[in-house]
Motif scaffolding. Structure first.
Motif, PDB file in Angstrom:
ATOM      1  N   ARG A 182       7.000   0.570  37.518  1.00 18.32           N
ATOM      2  CA  ARG A 182       8.496   0.416  37.398  1.00 18.32           C
ATOM      3  C   ARG A 182       7.567  -1.170  37.391  1.00 18.32           C
ATOM      4  NH1 ARG A 182      10.154   3.641  35.584  1.00 18.32           N
ATOM      5  NH2 ARG A 182      11.482   4.562  35.206  1.00 18.32           N
ATOM      6  N   ILE A 183       6.551  -1.431  38.319  1.00 19.90           N
ATOM      7  CA  ILE A 183       5.867  -2.666  39.315  1.00 19.90           C
ATOM      8  C   ILE A 183       5.506  -3.462  38.073  1.00 19.90           C
ATOM      9  CG2 ILE A 183       4.917  -4.202  41.150  1.00 19.90           C
ATOM     10  CD1 ILE A 183       6.673  -1.899  43.050  1.00 19.90           C
ATOM     11  N   GLU A 184       4.202  -2.578  37.646  1.00 18.83           N
ATOM     12  CA  GLU A 184       3.677  -2.596  36.372  1.00 18.83           C
ATOM     13  C   GLU A 184       4.066  -2.963  35.142  1.00 18.83           C
ATOM     14  OE1 GLU A 184       1.412   0.578  36.669  1.00 18.83           O
ATOM     15  OE2 GLU A 184      -0.060  -0.300  37.810  1.00 18.83           O
ATOM     16  N   ASN A 234       5.079  -6.494  35.899  1.00 17.27           N
ATOM     17  CA  ASN A 234       4.002  -7.585  36.097  1.00 17.27           C
ATOM     18  C   ASN A 234       4.247  -8.001  34.615  1.00 17.27           C
ATOM     19  OD1 ASN A 234       4.272  -8.161  38.781  1.00 17.27           O
ATOM     20  ND2 ASN A 234       2.769  -6.459  38.768  1.00 17.27           N
ATOM     21  N   THR A 235       4.067  -7.278  33.763  1.00 17.71           N
ATOM     22  CA  THR A 235       3.753  -7.546  32.538  1.00 17.71           C
ATOM     23  C   THR A 235       4.487  -8.373  31.376  1.00 17.71           C
ATOM     24  OG1 THR A 235       2.436  -5.422  32.436  1.00 17.71           O
ATOM     25  CG2 THR A 235       2.980  -6.224  30.086  1.00 17.71           C
ATOM     26  N   GLU A 239       1.884 -11.714  33.942  1.00 20.03           N
ATOM     27  CA  GLU A 239       1.238 -11.800  35.247  1.00 20.03           C
ATOM     28  C   GLU A 239       0.188 -10.523  35.148  1.00 20.03           C
ATOM     29  OE1 GLU A 239       1.090 -14.025  37.679  1.00 20.03           O
ATOM     30  OE2 GLU A 239       3.476 -14.889  37.324  1.00 20.03           O
ATOM     31  N   GLY A 240       0.046  -9.564  34.043  1.00 18.92           N
ATOM     32  CA  GLY A 240      -0.431  -8.508  34.108  1.00 18.92           C
ATOM     33  C   GLY A 240       0.228  -7.249  35.294  1.00 18.92           C
ATOM     34  N   THR A 241      -1.065  -6.598  34.953  1.00 24.94           N
ATOM     35  CA  THR A 241      -1.057  -5.419  36.471  1.00 24.94           C
ATOM     36  C   THR A 241      -1.317  -5.558  37.538  1.00 24.94           C
ATOM     37  OG1 THR A 241      -2.832  -4.389  35.776  1.00 24.94           O
ATOM     38  CG2 THR A 241      -1.174  -4.052  34.434  1.00 24.94           C
ATOM     39  N   ALA A 242      -1.103  -4.629  38.770  1.00 18.54           N
ATOM     40  CA  ALA A 242      -0.623  -5.274  40.182  1.00 18.54           C
ATOM     41  C   ALA A 242      -2.622  -4.582  40.133  1.00 18.54           C
ATOM     42  CB  ALA A 242       0.031  -4.210  41.352  1.00 18.54           C
ATOM     43  N   PRO A 243      -2.687  -5.190  40.953  1.00 16.10           N
ATOM     44  CA  PRO A 243      -4.378  -5.099  41.319  1.00 16.10           C
ATOM     45  C   PRO A 243      -4.971  -3.304  41.802  1.00 16.10           C
ATOM     46  CG  PRO A 243      -3.805  -6.469  42.870  1.00 16.10           C
ATOM     47  CD  PRO A 243      -2.337  -6.190  42.272  1.00 16.10           C
ATOM     48  N   ASP A 244      -5.813  -3.095  41.504  1.00 13.16           N
ATOM     49  CA  ASP A 244      -5.896  -2.069  41.818  1.00 13.16           C
ATOM     50  C   ASP A 244      -6.457  -0.986  43.149  1.00 13.16           C
ATOM     51  OD1 ASP A 244      -6.031  -0.484  39.544  1.00 13.16           O
ATOM     52  OD2 ASP A 244      -7.813  -1.105  39.115  1.00 13.16           O
ATOM     53  N   ASP A 245      -6.728  -2.187  44.530  1.00  9.85           N
ATOM     54  CA  ASP A 245      -6.805  -2.271  45.609  1.00  9.85           C
ATOM     55  C   ASP A 245      -5.219  -2.275  46.659  1.00  9.85           C
ATOM     56  OD1 ASP A 245      -8.101  -5.239  46.474  1.00  9.85           O
ATOM     57  OD2 ASP A 245      -6.738  -4.411  45.245  1.00  9.85           O
ATOM     58  N   ASP A 246      -4.249  -2.447  45.602  1.00  8.17           N
ATOM     59  CA  ASP A 246      -3.372  -2.907  46.711  1.00  8.17           C
ATOM     60  C   ASP A 246      -3.380  -3.428  47.419  1.00  8.17           C
ATOM     61  OD1 ASP A 246      -2.619  -0.876  45.133  1.00  8.17           O
ATOM     62  OD2 ASP A 246      -2.660   0.854  46.122  1.00  8.17           O
ATOM     63  N   ALA A 303       1.403  -9.482  42.423  1.00  7.29           N
ATOM     64  CA  ALA A 303       1.176 -11.267  41.392  1.00  7.29           C
ATOM     65  C   ALA A 303       3.212 -11.283  42.076  1.00  7.29           C
ATOM     66  CB  ALA A 303       1.803 -10.818  39.830  1.00  7.29           C
ATOM     67  N   LEU A 304       3.910 -10.162  42.433  1.00  7.74           N
ATOM     68  CA  LEU A 304       5.714 -10.610  42.868  1.00  7.74           C
ATOM     69  C   LEU A 304       5.417 -11.520  43.737  1.00  7.74           C
ATOM     70  CD1 LEU A 304       7.123  -7.261  40.885  1.00  7.74           C
ATOM     71  CD2 LEU A 304       7.193  -9.784  40.572  1.00  7.74           C
ATOM     72  N   ASP A 305       4.369 -10.577  45.291  1.00  5.60           N
ATOM     73  CA  ASP A 305       4.536 -11.535  46.245  1.00  5.60           C
ATOM     74  C   ASP A 305       3.540 -11.917  46.745  1.00  5.60           C
ATOM     75  OD1 ASP A 305       3.107  -8.457  48.276  1.00  5.60           O
ATOM     76  OD2 ASP A 305       2.499  -9.657  46.695  1.00  5.60           O
ATOM     77  N   GLY A 306       1.893 -12.615  46.077  1.00  5.71           N
ATOM     78  CA  GLY A 306       1.321 -13.533  46.593  1.00  5.71           C
ATOM     79  C   GLY A 306       0.379 -12.570  46.783  1.00  5.71           C
ATOM     80  N   SER A 307      -1.132 -13.165  46.768  1.00  2.90           N
ATOM     81  CA  SER A 307      -2.083 -12.330  47.822  1.00  2.90           C
ATOM     82  C   SER A 307      -2.277 -13.082  48.950  1.00  2.90           C
ATOM     83  CB  SER A 307      -3.614 -12.870  46.918  1.00  2.90           C
ATOM     84  OG  SER A 307      -3.891 -14.063  47.322  1.00  2.90           O
ATOM     85  N   ALA A 308      -2.506 -12.282  49.915  1.00  5.87           N
ATOM     86  CA  ALA A 308      -2.852 -12.629  51.342  1.00  5.87           C
ATOM     87  C   ALA A 308      -3.701 -13.919  51.704  1.00  5.87           C
ATOM     88  CB  ALA A 308      -3.957 -11.055  52.285  1.00  5.87           C
TER      89      ALA A 308
END
Length: 93
Positions: A51-53, A56-57, A61-68, A72-77
């Motif tokens: 659902r999140i992917e 994002n699509t 925004e594409g898909t969520a990164p594989d490394d979790d 794209a929804l919450d921004g990266s660290a």
């Protein structure tokens, strides 16, 4: 305990994950129940992730990164830490 049907909505899947986590954290699950709980959690996690992917699509925004490590929804660290660094510099003056 009878096997539960796999959740089909994000809300149901998230609720299942929360329930399973609480049961495992509280130590309420006996050893014979752990494997079925893990299988149920995997199915619920797959629903949430899909659902999140999809969201994002749809947002382009594409898909969520594989490394979790972020999405794209919450921004990266890294995005959050750079914003924090700039606010610290303003406090010095």
């Amino acid at each position: 305990m009878p096997r539960r049907d796999a959740p089909t909505t994000y809300r149901d899947a998230y609720a299942a994950l929360s329930r399973i986590a609480a049961e495992l954290e509280n130590g309420d699950a006996d050893l014979d129940r752990v494997l079925p709980l893990i299988e149920e959690a995997r199915a619920a996690y797959a629903v949430c992730r899909s659902r999140i992917e999809a969201l994002n699509t749809a947002l382009g925004e594409g898909t969520a990164p594989d490394d979790d490590t972020g999405s794209a929804l919450d921004g990266s660290a890294a995005d959050r830490s750079s914003a924090d660094d700039s606010s610290d510099e303003d406090d010095d003056f």
